[in-house]
Design an enzyme around this catalytic site. Sequence first.
Site, PDB file in Angstrom:
ATOM      1  N   ASP A  19      -1.258   7.909  -7.610  1.00 39.01           N
ATOM      2  CA  ASP A  19      -1.810   7.545  -6.297  1.00 39.01           C
ATOM      3  C   ASP A  19      -3.174   8.185  -6.075  1.00 39.01           C
ATOM      4  OD1 ASP A  19      -1.849   6.285  -3.865  1.00 39.01           O
ATOM      5  OD2 ASP A  19      -0.465   7.672  -2.879  1.00 39.01           O
ATOM      6  N   GLY A  22      -7.982   4.668  -4.438  1.00 42.00           N
ATOM      7  CA  GLY A  22      -8.833   4.215  -3.337  1.00 42.00           C
ATOM      8  C   GLY A  22      -9.623   5.358  -2.733  1.00 42.00           C
ATOM      9  N   TRP A  24     -10.352   8.193  -4.168  1.00 45.63           N
ATOM     10  CA  TRP A  24     -11.321   8.672  -5.156  1.00 45.63           C
ATOM     11  C   TRP A  24     -12.598   7.837  -5.061  1.00 45.63           C
ATOM     12  CZ3 TRP A  24     -14.186   6.751  -9.108  1.00 45.63           C
ATOM     13  CH2 TRP A  24     -14.757   7.689  -9.989  1.00 45.63           C
ATOM     14  N   ASN A  67       2.891  -3.441  -2.898  1.00 45.06           N
ATOM     15  CA  ASN A  67       1.470  -3.601  -3.220  1.00 45.06           C
ATOM     16  C   ASN A  67       1.030  -5.069  -3.255  1.00 45.06           C
ATOM     17  OD1 ASN A  67       1.438  -0.770  -5.554  1.00 45.06           O
ATOM     18  ND2 ASN A  67       0.875  -0.805  -3.399  1.00 45.06           N
ATOM     19  N   ARG A 193       5.822  11.706  -0.665  1.00 44.08           N
ATOM     20  CA  ARG A 193       6.874  10.702  -0.445  1.00 44.08           C
ATOM     21  C   ARG A 193       7.165   9.968  -1.744  1.00 44.08           C
ATOM     22  NH1 ARG A 193       2.633   8.999   2.997  1.00 44.08           N
ATOM     23  NH2 ARG A 193       1.266   7.509   1.984  1.00 44.08           N
TER      24      ARG A 193
HETATM   25  C1  IPE Z   1       2.728   4.021  -4.624  1.00 49.77           C
HETATM   26  O1  IPE Z   1       1.469   4.181  -4.068  1.00 49.77           O
HETATM   27  C2  IPE Z   1       2.701   2.875  -5.585  1.00 49.77           C
HETATM   28  C3  IPE Z   1       1.923   3.068  -6.813  1.00 49.77           C
HETATM   29  C4  IPE Z   1       1.348   4.172  -7.178  1.00 49.77           C
HETATM   30  C5  IPE Z   1       1.835   1.927  -7.672  1.00 49.77           C
HETATM   31  P1  IPE Z   1       1.091   3.519  -2.659  1.00 49.77           P
HETATM   32  O2  IPE Z   1      -0.301   3.914  -2.384  1.00 49.77           O
HETATM   33  O3  IPE Z   1       1.380   2.072  -2.695  1.00 49.77           O
HETATM   34  O4  IPE Z   1       2.124   4.227  -1.679  1.00 49.77           O
HETATM   35  P2  IPE Z   1       2.049   4.489  -0.120  1.00 49.77           P
HETATM   36  O5  IPE Z   1       1.715   3.189   0.517  1.00 49.77           O
HETATM   37  O6  IPE Z   1       0.983   5.496   0.113  1.00 49.77           O
HETATM   38  O7  IPE Z   1       3.381   5.018   0.252  1.00 49.77           O
HETATM   39  C1  IPE Z   2      -2.855   3.968  -6.509  1.00 45.53           C
HETATM   40  O1  IPE Z   2      -3.986   4.191  -5.764  1.00 45.53           O
HETATM   41  C2  IPE Z   2      -2.903   2.642  -7.225  1.00 45.53           C
HETATM   42  C3  IPE Z   2      -1.952   1.646  -6.724  1.00 45.53           C
HETATM   43  C4  IPE Z   2      -1.128   1.814  -5.716  1.00 45.53           C
HETATM   44  C5  IPE Z   2      -1.920   0.371  -7.407  1.00 45.53           C
HETATM   45  P1  IPE Z   2      -4.191   3.599  -4.301  1.00 45.53           P
HETATM   46  O2  IPE Z   2      -4.892   2.288  -4.440  1.00 45.53           O
HETATM   47  O3  IPE Z   2      -2.925   3.565  -3.558  1.00 45.53           O
HETATM   48  O4  IPE Z   2      -5.180   4.674  -3.681  1.00 45.53           O
HETATM   49  P2  IPE Z   2      -5.197   5.215  -2.194  1.00 45.53           P
HETATM   50  O5  IPE Z   2      -3.821   5.695  -1.868  1.00 45.53           O
HETATM   51  O6  IPE Z   2      -5.624   4.072  -1.332  1.00 45.53           O
HETATM   52  O7  IPE Z   2      -6.189   6.335  -2.230  1.00 45.53           O
HETATM   53 MG    MG Z   3      -1.996   4.893  -2.337  1.00 43.78          MG
END
Ligand code: IPE
Ligand code: IPE
Ligand code: MG
Length: 249
Positions: A19, A22, A24, A67, A193
Amino acid sequence: MMSDIDLQKLPRHIAVIMDGNGRWAQQHAMGRISGHKKGAEAVRTTVRACREIGIKVLTLYAFSTENWLRPEHEVNALMRLLEEYLHSELRELLETGIRLTTIGDTEALKEPIKSTLQETMAKTAHNRDMTLNLALSYGGRDEIIAAFKKMVLDVHAGKLSLHGISKDIFPDYLYTAGLPDPDLLIRTSGEYRISNFLLWQSAYTEFYFTDVLWPDFNRDELFKAIAEYQRRERRFGLTSDQIQKDQRA
Ligand code: IPE
Ligand code: IPE
Ligand code: MG
Protein backbone atom coordinates in the site's frame (compact mmCIF):
# COMPACT_ATOMS: atom_id res chain seq x y z
CA MET A 1 20.56 -6.12 6.85
CA MET A 2 20.69 -9.72 5.78
CA SER A 3 23.08 -10.52 8.63
CA ASP A 4 20.31 -9.60 11.09
CA ILE A 5 18.17 -12.54 10.07
CA ASP A 6 18.44 -16.20 10.95
CA LEU A 7 18.16 -18.15 7.71
CA GLN A 8 17.21 -21.27 9.68
CA LYS A 9 14.07 -19.66 11.09
CA LEU A 10 12.53 -18.01 8.09
CA PRO A 11 8.80 -17.55 7.75
CA ARG A 12 7.63 -20.13 5.25
CA HIS A 13 4.96 -17.86 3.80
CA ILE A 14 5.12 -14.06 3.68
CA ALA A 15 2.07 -12.05 2.58
CA VAL A 16 2.24 -8.36 1.73
CA ILE A 17 -0.37 -5.63 1.48
CA MET A 18 1.52 -3.35 -0.88
CA ASP A 19 0.00 0.00 0.00
CA GLY A 20 0.97 3.63 -0.52
CA ASN A 21 1.69 3.98 -4.24
CA GLY A 22 -0.69 6.92 -4.56
CA ARG A 23 0.76 8.78 -1.59
CA TRP A 24 4.29 8.16 -2.83
CA ALA A 25 3.36 9.74 -6.17
CA GLN A 26 1.75 12.68 -4.41
CA GLN A 27 4.88 13.23 -2.32
CA HIS A 28 6.93 13.30 -5.51
CA ALA A 29 4.46 15.60 -7.31
CA MET A 30 3.59 12.87 -9.80
CA GLY A 31 0.36 11.22 -10.91
CA ARG A 32 -0.89 8.07 -9.16
CA ILE A 33 0.09 5.87 -12.12
CA SER A 34 3.76 6.85 -11.66
CA GLY A 35 3.42 5.59 -8.10
CA HIS A 36 2.15 2.25 -9.36
CA LYS A 37 5.06 2.04 -11.82
CA LYS A 38 7.51 2.59 -9.02
CA GLY A 39 5.56 0.06 -6.98
CA ALA A 40 6.15 -2.56 -9.68
CA GLU A 41 9.90 -2.06 -9.19
CA ALA A 42 9.49 -2.71 -5.49
CA VAL A 43 7.72 -5.95 -6.44
CA ARG A 44 10.75 -7.03 -8.50
CA THR A 45 13.13 -6.23 -5.66
CA THR A 46 11.01 -8.03 -3.07
CA VAL A 47 10.51 -11.16 -5.17
CA ARG A 48 14.27 -11.35 -5.81
CA ALA A 49 15.16 -10.87 -2.16
CA CYS A 50 12.68 -13.52 -1.03
CA ARG A 51 13.99 -15.98 -3.58
CA GLU A 52 17.57 -15.24 -2.59
CA ILE A 53 17.08 -16.01 1.10
CA GLY A 54 14.81 -19.00 0.54
CA ILE A 55 11.25 -17.89 1.31
CA LYS A 56 8.93 -20.62 0.03
CA VAL A 57 5.73 -18.66 -0.59
CA LEU A 58 5.25 -14.95 -1.22
CA THR A 59 1.69 -13.70 -1.59
CA LEU A 60 1.31 -10.15 -2.90
CA TYR A 61 -1.97 -8.26 -2.65
CA ALA A 62 -1.93 -6.61 -6.06
CA PHE A 63 -5.61 -5.82 -6.66
CA SER A 64 -8.62 -6.17 -4.38
CA THR A 65 -12.25 -6.73 -5.33
CA GLU A 66 -12.86 -3.21 -3.98
CA ASN A 67 -10.14 -1.75 -6.21
CA TRP A 68 -12.44 -2.33 -9.23
CA LEU A 69 -14.31 0.76 -8.05
CA ARG A 70 -11.31 3.03 -8.66
CA PRO A 71 -11.35 5.35 -11.71
CA GLU A 72 -11.30 3.31 -14.91
CA HIS A 73 -8.02 4.75 -16.17
CA GLU A 74 -6.29 3.72 -12.92
CA VAL A 75 -7.71 0.18 -13.11
CA ASN A 76 -6.55 -0.05 -16.74
CA ALA A 77 -3.09 1.22 -15.86
CA LEU A 78 -2.75 -1.33 -13.05
CA MET A 79 -3.71 -4.15 -15.42
CA ARG A 80 -1.25 -2.87 -18.03
CA LEU A 81 1.54 -2.75 -15.45
CA LEU A 82 0.75 -6.29 -14.35
CA GLU A 83 0.86 -7.42 -17.97
CA GLU A 84 4.25 -5.73 -18.42
CA TYR A 85 5.54 -7.26 -15.22
CA LEU A 86 4.60 -10.78 -16.28
CA HIS A 87 6.22 -10.37 -19.69
CA SER A 88 9.42 -8.86 -18.35
CA GLU A 89 9.80 -11.35 -15.48
CA LEU A 90 8.97 -14.65 -17.17
CA ARG A 91 12.59 -15.43 -17.98
CA GLU A 92 13.76 -14.74 -14.47
CA LEU A 93 10.90 -16.76 -12.97
CA LEU A 94 11.97 -19.72 -15.09
CA GLU A 95 15.66 -19.29 -14.38
CA THR A 96 15.20 -18.98 -10.64
CA GLY A 97 12.61 -21.73 -10.21
CA ILE A 98 9.66 -19.56 -9.24
CA ARG A 99 6.14 -20.84 -9.79
CA LEU A 100 3.42 -18.26 -10.39
CA THR A 101 -0.03 -18.81 -8.90
CA THR A 102 -3.00 -16.53 -8.31
CA ILE A 103 -5.77 -16.20 -5.77
CA GLY A 104 -8.95 -14.23 -6.34
CA ASP A 105 -11.79 -14.01 -8.80
CA THR A 106 -9.47 -14.08 -11.79
CA GLU A 107 -12.45 -14.82 -14.05
CA ALA A 108 -13.32 -11.14 -13.61
CA LEU A 109 -10.04 -10.08 -15.24
CA LYS A 110 -10.09 -9.08 -18.90
CA GLU A 111 -7.91 -9.94 -21.86
CA PRO A 112 -5.01 -9.81 -22.50
CA ILE A 113 -4.10 -10.17 -18.85
CA LYS A 114 -6.18 -13.30 -18.37
CA SER A 115 -4.32 -15.24 -21.08
CA THR A 116 -0.94 -13.90 -20.03
CA LEU A 117 -1.58 -15.09 -16.49
CA GLN A 118 -2.66 -18.51 -17.69
CA GLU A 119 0.40 -18.84 -19.92
CA THR A 120 2.77 -17.73 -17.17
CA MET A 121 1.22 -20.14 -14.69
CA ALA A 122 1.42 -23.02 -17.17
CA LYS A 123 5.05 -22.28 -18.08
CA THR A 124 6.18 -21.99 -14.46
CA ALA A 125 3.97 -24.78 -13.02
CA HIS A 126 6.88 -27.21 -12.61
CA ASN A 127 9.04 -24.75 -10.63
CA ARG A 128 9.57 -25.75 -7.01
CA ASP A 129 11.95 -23.29 -5.36
CA MET A 130 9.41 -20.61 -4.56
CA THR A 131 5.74 -19.79 -5.16
CA LEU A 132 4.88 -16.25 -6.15
CA ASN A 133 1.20 -15.99 -5.43
CA LEU A 134 -0.58 -12.89 -6.76
CA ALA A 135 -3.85 -11.84 -5.16
CA LEU A 136 -5.83 -10.38 -8.05
CA SER A 137 -9.43 -9.29 -7.89
CA TYR A 138 -9.10 -10.81 -4.44
CA GLY A 139 -11.45 -10.33 -1.52
CA GLY A 140 -11.34 -12.40 1.65
CA ARG A 141 -15.09 -12.35 2.17
CA ASP A 142 -15.78 -13.38 -1.43
CA GLU A 143 -13.24 -16.16 -1.03
CA ILE A 144 -15.05 -17.52 2.02
CA ILE A 145 -18.44 -17.34 0.30
CA ALA A 146 -17.06 -19.04 -2.82
CA ALA A 147 -15.58 -21.80 -0.64
CA PHE A 148 -18.87 -22.23 1.14
CA LYS A 149 -20.74 -22.59 -2.16
CA LYS A 150 -18.27 -25.20 -3.43
CA MET A 151 -18.72 -27.10 -0.19
CA VAL A 152 -22.52 -27.07 -0.52
CA LEU A 153 -22.18 -28.43 -4.06
CA ASP A 154 -19.98 -31.26 -2.76
CA VAL A 155 -22.52 -32.03 -0.06
CA HIS A 156 -25.28 -32.17 -2.70
CA ALA A 157 -23.13 -34.39 -4.88
CA GLY A 158 -22.56 -36.74 -1.95
CA LYS A 159 -18.79 -36.11 -1.95
CA LEU A 160 -18.91 -34.47 1.46
CA SER A 161 -21.10 -35.12 4.49
CA LEU A 162 -22.34 -32.52 6.92
CA HIS A 163 -20.23 -34.21 9.62
CA GLY A 164 -17.23 -34.02 7.34
CA ILE A 165 -17.27 -30.22 7.37
CA SER A 166 -14.56 -28.95 9.70
CA LYS A 167 -11.95 -26.25 10.08
CA ASP A 168 -9.44 -28.74 8.73
CA ILE A 169 -11.13 -29.36 5.39
CA PHE A 170 -12.47 -25.82 4.84
CA PRO A 171 -9.07 -24.52 3.66
CA ASP A 172 -9.19 -27.05 0.79
CA TYR A 173 -12.06 -25.00 -0.65
CA LEU A 174 -10.30 -21.64 -0.41
CA TYR A 175 -8.30 -20.06 -3.27
CA THR A 176 -5.19 -20.80 -1.19
CA ALA A 177 -5.78 -24.59 -1.10
CA GLY A 178 -2.43 -26.34 -0.84
CA LEU A 179 -0.54 -23.30 0.45
CA PRO A 180 0.49 -22.93 4.09
CA ASP A 181 -1.10 -20.06 6.06
CA PRO A 182 0.99 -16.88 6.04
CA ASP A 183 3.47 -16.72 8.94
CA LEU A 184 4.18 -13.05 8.44
CA LEU A 185 1.94 -10.36 6.97
CA ILE A 186 3.53 -7.04 6.10
CA ARG A 187 1.51 -3.88 5.44
CA THR A 188 3.23 -0.75 4.21
CA SER A 189 2.15 2.91 4.27
CA GLY A 190 1.20 3.25 7.93
CA GLU A 191 -2.32 1.83 7.66
CA TYR A 192 -3.32 -0.60 10.37
CA ARG A 193 -6.01 -2.68 8.74
CA ILE A 194 -6.50 -5.93 6.88
CA SER A 195 -8.57 -4.53 3.97
CA ASN A 196 -10.29 -7.85 3.23
CA PHE A 197 -7.03 -9.79 2.80
CA LEU A 198 -6.60 -13.47 3.78
CA LEU A 199 -9.27 -13.27 6.49
CA TRP A 200 -9.40 -16.99 7.21
CA GLN A 201 -5.71 -17.69 6.65
CA SER A 202 -4.36 -14.96 8.93
CA ALA A 203 -5.89 -16.38 12.13
CA TYR A 204 -2.42 -16.83 13.68
CA THR A 205 -0.29 -14.75 11.35
CA GLU A 206 2.24 -12.27 12.78
CA PHE A 207 1.50 -8.74 11.59
CA TYR A 208 4.17 -6.21 10.75
CA PHE A 209 3.24 -2.62 9.97
CA THR A 210 5.63 -0.04 8.58
CA ASP A 211 5.21 3.61 7.60
CA VAL A 212 7.37 3.05 4.52
CA LEU A 213 5.33 3.55 1.35
CA TRP A 214 5.33 0.55 -0.98
CA PRO A 215 7.49 2.15 -3.75
CA ASP A 216 10.20 2.75 -1.12
CA PHE A 217 10.08 -0.83 0.19
CA ASN A 218 13.32 -2.71 -0.49
CA ARG A 219 15.58 -5.55 0.67
CA ASP A 220 16.52 -3.89 3.92
CA GLU A 221 12.89 -3.17 4.79
CA LEU A 222 12.06 -6.81 4.07
CA PHE A 223 14.91 -8.03 6.24
CA LYS A 224 13.81 -5.67 9.03
CA ALA A 225 10.33 -7.20 8.93
CA ILE A 226 11.75 -10.73 9.02
CA ALA A 227 14.10 -9.87 11.89
CA GLU A 228 11.16 -8.48 13.87
CA TYR A 229 9.15 -11.62 13.10
CA GLN A 230 12.01 -13.73 14.42
CA ARG A 231 11.98 -11.86 17.74
CA ARG A 232 8.35 -12.74 18.36
CA GLU A 233 7.06 -15.75 20.21
CA ARG A 234 4.19 -17.43 18.40
CA ARG A 235 2.07 -18.98 21.10
CA PHE A 236 -1.05 -20.15 19.23
CA GLY A 237 -3.08 -19.80 22.42
CA LEU A 238 -0.62 -21.72 24.62
CA THR A 239 1.53 -20.37 27.44
CA SER A 240 5.06 -19.22 26.95
CA ASP A 241 6.28 -22.14 29.10
CA GLN A 242 4.55 -24.68 26.92
CA ILE A 243 6.07 -23.18 23.78
CA GLN A 244 9.58 -23.17 25.23
CA LYS A 245 9.27 -26.74 26.44
CA ASP A 246 8.13 -27.68 22.95
CA GLN A 247 11.17 -26.01 21.42
CA ARG A 248 13.53 -27.83 23.78
CA ALA A 249 11.97 -31.19 23.01
C1 IPE B 1 -5.28 -2.81 -0.14
O1 IPE B 1 -4.98 -1.47 -0.34
C2 IPE B 1 -5.31 -3.51 -1.46
C3 IPE B 1 -4.03 -3.67 -2.14
C4 IPE B 1 -2.87 -3.34 -1.66
C5 IPE B 1 -4.09 -4.26 -3.45
P1 IPE B 1 -6.13 -0.37 -0.46
O2 IPE B 1 -5.43 0.92 -0.64
O3 IPE B 1 -7.09 -0.76 -1.50
O4 IPE B 1 -6.83 -0.47 0.96
P2 IPE B 1 -7.67 0.60 1.77
O5 IPE B 1 -8.71 1.12 0.85
O6 IPE B 1 -6.74 1.67 2.20
O7 IPE B 1 -8.22 -0.14 2.94
C1 IPE C 1 -1.49 0.30 -3.41
O1 IPE C 1 -1.33 1.66 -3.43
C2 IPE C 1 -1.78 -0.25 -4.78
C3 IPE C 1 -3.14 -0.78 -4.95
C4 IPE C 1 -4.09 -0.76 -4.05
C5 IPE C 1 -3.46 -1.36 -6.24
P1 IPE C 1 -2.56 2.68 -3.39
O2 IPE C 1 -2.92 2.99 -4.81
O3 IPE C 1 -3.65 2.17 -2.56
O4 IPE C 1 -1.88 3.94 -2.72
P2 IPE C 1 -2.53 4.95 -1.69
O5 IPE C 1 -3.10 4.14 -0.56
O6 IPE C 1 -3.58 5.70 -2.44
O7 IPE C 1 -1.39 5.81 -1.24
MG1 MG D 1 -4.10 2.36 -0.59
